[in-house]
Design a protein around this motif. Structure first.
Motif, PDB file in Angstrom:
ATOM      1  N   TYR A 170     -16.565  48.852   9.850  1.00  0.00           N
ATOM      2  CA  TYR A 170     -17.033  47.512   9.523  1.00  0.00           C
ATOM      3  C   TYR A 170     -17.477  47.439   8.072  1.00  0.00           C
ATOM      4  N   LYS A 171     -16.989  46.435   7.376  1.00  0.00           N
ATOM      5  CA  LYS A 171     -17.300  46.285   5.956  1.00  0.00           C
ATOM      6  C   LYS A 171     -18.435  45.298   5.708  1.00  0.00           C
ATOM      7  N   ASN A 172     -18.828  44.550   6.745  1.00  0.00           N
ATOM      8  CA  ASN A 172     -19.881  43.545   6.603  1.00  0.00           C
ATOM      9  C   ASN A 172     -20.914  43.707   7.707  1.00  0.00           C
ATOM     10  N   GLN A 173     -22.166  43.374   7.376  1.00  0.00           N
ATOM     11  CA  GLN A 173     -23.276  43.452   8.325  1.00  0.00           C
ATOM     12  C   GLN A 173     -23.816  42.038   8.567  1.00  0.00           C
ATOM     13  N   TYR A 263     -25.803  36.472   1.997  1.00  0.00           N
ATOM     14  CA  TYR A 263     -25.937  35.161   2.652  1.00  0.00           C
ATOM     15  C   TYR A 263     -27.189  35.171   3.509  1.00  0.00           C
ATOM     16  N   ILE A 264     -27.961  34.102   3.416  1.00  0.00           N
ATOM     17  CA  ILE A 264     -29.061  33.869   4.345  1.00  0.00           C
ATOM     18  C   ILE A 264     -29.060  32.389   4.675  1.00  0.00           C
ATOM     19  N   GLY A 265     -29.028  32.075   5.961  1.00  0.00           N
ATOM     20  CA  GLY A 265     -28.981  30.689   6.407  1.00  0.00           C
ATOM     21  C   GLY A 265     -30.001  30.439   7.510  1.00  0.00           C
ATOM     22  N   GLY A 315     -17.750  29.421   9.743  1.00  0.00           N
ATOM     23  CA  GLY A 315     -16.944  28.901   8.643  1.00  0.00           C
ATOM     24  C   GLY A 315     -17.654  29.024   7.306  1.00  0.00           C
ATOM     25  N   GLU A 316     -18.953  28.742   7.298  1.00  0.00           N
ATOM     26  CA  GLU A 316     -19.714  28.841   6.050  1.00  0.00           C
ATOM     27  C   GLU A 316     -19.821  30.300   5.597  1.00  0.00           C
ATOM     28  N   ILE A 317     -20.054  31.206   6.532  1.00  0.00           N
ATOM     29  CA  ILE A 317     -20.138  32.627   6.187  1.00  0.00           C
ATOM     30  C   ILE A 317     -18.810  33.119   5.628  1.00  0.00           C
ATOM     31  N   LYS A 321     -18.120  34.742   2.001  1.00  0.00           N
ATOM     32  CA  LYS A 321     -17.530  36.084   1.920  1.00  0.00           C
ATOM     33  C   LYS A 321     -16.260  36.077   1.078  1.00  0.00           C
ATOM     34  N   ASN A 322     -15.390  35.131   1.334  1.00  0.00           N
ATOM     35  CA  ASN A 322     -14.100  35.117   0.640  1.00  0.00           C
ATOM     36  C   ASN A 322     -14.186  34.582  -0.780  1.00  0.00           C
ATOM     37  N   SER A 323     -15.255  33.882  -1.107  1.00  0.00           N
ATOM     38  CA  SER A 323     -15.404  33.376  -2.470  1.00  0.00           C
ATOM     39  C   SER A 323     -15.703  34.493  -3.452  1.00  0.00           C
ATOM     40  N   LYS A 324     -16.061  35.672  -2.943  1.00  0.00           N
ATOM     41  CA  LYS A 324     -16.380  36.809  -3.805  1.00  0.00           C
ATOM     42  C   LYS A 324     -15.123  37.510  -4.287  1.00  0.00           C
TER      43      LYS A 324
END
Length: 325
Positions: A170-173, A263-265, A315-317, A321-324
């Motif tokens: 896993y690359k994301n937490q 990200y924090i929401g 969708g927001e996450i 993520k992909n905007s990086k």
């Protein structure tokens, strides 16, 4: 509990080896533009036609699958790198697709010397750990004690001199604070993606937390103040706060406000969020700090049910993520 998507591909490779079936590994080493096959996509094909994984789908994938089957039938060793251009006007190596972009694909007939690395890769994925996989002209290598800072690295001087490295696992937490109905729906959606999921709640024996079969870890806290020590900062760390009320949301936010997170929401109505933020401004918390919080959380799609809310958050996450990249 979900497992990394790569696992079934490596399991097919392992099974094929045990059955003495020749098997081809197809791996996307690099991709650009709107290529449907992204860097790190992989699949396996054996001589029985069994397949796992994907290198992007469509006519291009079909072509490579048939190529792999053919090569398995007459070649005892195969290692080739092919770049495919998804453009009908390309001078050569057209994939047959028109989505634009390109992808560079490795075809590698797995050898007996790769068995040790393959077994170690499967163990790593089954245990939800990270490691370093390396592909090169010498075959498949795995290093369990190395976790690279970057997810992917590909260098190529020639077909005889190249190297591909990837952070395995896993690359994301994703940390979800609060284990209610929305958390259950969000866990199940995010569990289909490349996220290791931790669920935190301060309510013992919470029914919806008990139903949550998508979280890799469920952690009971005595207070959400404890999140300061339980959630580490990081470039690939995402946090969603959706506790049962204003007070507990506030505790969670304060515990995490100074952490560097991707990200924090916070889930909540505009009225609740405005009150929270006004209180923070009164205390002297600056707007730059508050601007890092996505609140109200999620894409504005007028979601109503827990499942719709989960989709808007996912969708927001994904967008963040992909905007990086």
């Amino acid at each position: 509990m979900p497992k990394p998507k790569q696992l079934t591909t490596w399991q097919l490779i392992h099974k094929s080896g045990q059955q003495n079936l020749p098997v081809m590994l197809l791996y996307v080493l690099e991709s650009h533009g709107s290529s449907p096959g992204r860097q790190g996509f992989l699949m396996a094909v054996n001589t029985l036609g069994e397949m796992e994984g994907s290198i992007g789908g469509g006519i291009m994938e079909h072509k490579f699958v048939e190529m792999a089957k053919e090569k398995l039938n007459y070649s005892t060793s195969e290692l080739s790198i092919r770049t495919q251009y998804h453009d009908k006007t390309a001078a050569h190596n057209q994939s047959g697709m028109i989505c634009s972009g390109d992808q560079t694909i490795l075809l590698y007939r797995v050898q007996a010397v790769d068995v040790t690395a393959i077994n170690a890769i499967i163990t790593c994925l089954e245990q939800n750990r990270n490691g370093l996989i390396e592909l090169s002209p010498s075959g498949i290598h795995f290093f369990a004690d190395q976790v690279p800072e970057t997810n992917y690295r590909f260098t190529m001087e020639s077909e005889e001199n190249w190297s591909y490295q990837e952070r395995l696992g896993y690359k994301n937490q994703l940390s979800i604070i609060g284990g209610g109905h929305c958390a259950l729906a969000l866990s199940r959606i995010m569990g289909t993606m490349d996220f290791y999921i931790r669920l935190f709640d301060d309510r013992p024996d919470l029914y919806t937390a008990g139903l949550n079969d998508a979280a890799h870890e469920k952690i009971e806290v005595s207070s959400y103040n404890d999140l300061t020590n339980l959630i580490q900062p990081g470039e690939h760390h995402y946090v969603v706060i959706m506790t049962f009320g204003y007070r507990t949301d506030d505790l969670a936010i304060r515990a995490l406000l100074d952490k560097q997170l991707t990200y924090i929401g916070v889930l909540g109505s505009k009225t609740k969020i405005e009150k929270l933020f006004n209180d923070y401004r009164t205390e002297g918390i600056d707007d730059e700090t508050l601007s890092r919080i996505h609140a109200p959380i999620g894409l504005p799609i007028h979601s109503q049910t827990p499942e719709e809310i989960a989709i808007s958050i996912a969708g927001e996450i994904i967008r963040v993520k992909n905007s990086k990249h």
